[in-house]
Motif scaffolding. Structure first.
Motif, short mmCIF file in Angstrom:
data_model
loop_
_atom_site.label_atom_id
_atom_site.label_comp_id
_atom_site.label_asym_id
_atom_site.label_seq_id
_atom_site.Cartn_x
_atom_site.Cartn_y
_atom_site.Cartn_z
N TYR A 31 0.86 -1.17 0.00
CA TYR A 31 0.00 0.00 0.00
C TYR A 31 0.90 1.22 0.00
CZ TYR A 31 -3.71 -3.24 0.86
OH TYR A 31 -4.60 -4.28 0.73
N ARG A 39 -3.30 0.44 -3.45
CA ARG A 39 -2.75 -0.91 -3.42
C ARG A 39 -2.08 -1.23 -4.75
NH1 ARG A 39 -5.01 -6.53 -3.95
NH2 ARG A 39 -3.95 -7.74 -2.34
N THR A 73 2.82 -1.31 4.12
CA THR A 73 2.48 0.08 3.84
C THR A 73 3.75 0.87 3.62
OG1 THR A 73 0.54 -0.14 5.27
CG2 THR A 73 1.24 2.10 4.71
#
Length: 90
Positions: A31, A39, A73
């Motif tokens: 992400y 994404r 992330t």
């Protein structure tokens, strides 16, 4: 004007991040974004790139190993991520 990077797959908007079946073998989901996260499904071969490893170190410093989105992330802008990864060979 648009261009397509064959080595990065954009996830469909209606897919849920917890489903591992939508990630092909040899790829993993990340992400990317500073506020709104997008994404991407990228090849595991990116893990061999030193600049991508640096980016993962930044992600570790900011987020640790707790990734509430269900995938790694990365705390950078989408444009910076695409600029970095566009030069990688798959």
């Amino acid at each position: 004007m648009g261009f397509r990077l064959p080595s990065i797959v954009h996830a469909k908007k209606n897919q849920t991040p917890s489903k591992s079946l939508d990630v092909p073998k040899g790829y993993f989901a990340v992400y990317v974004g500073e506020s709104k996260k997008k994404r991407f499904v990228i090849p595991v071969s990116y893990l061999n790139q030193s600049s991508f490893q640096d980016l993962l170190s930044l992600a570790e410093e900011e987020f640790g190993y707790d990734h509430p989105m269900g995938g790694i992330t990365i705390p950078c802008s989408e444009d910076a991520f695409l600029d970095l990864t566009s030069g990688f060979s798959v």
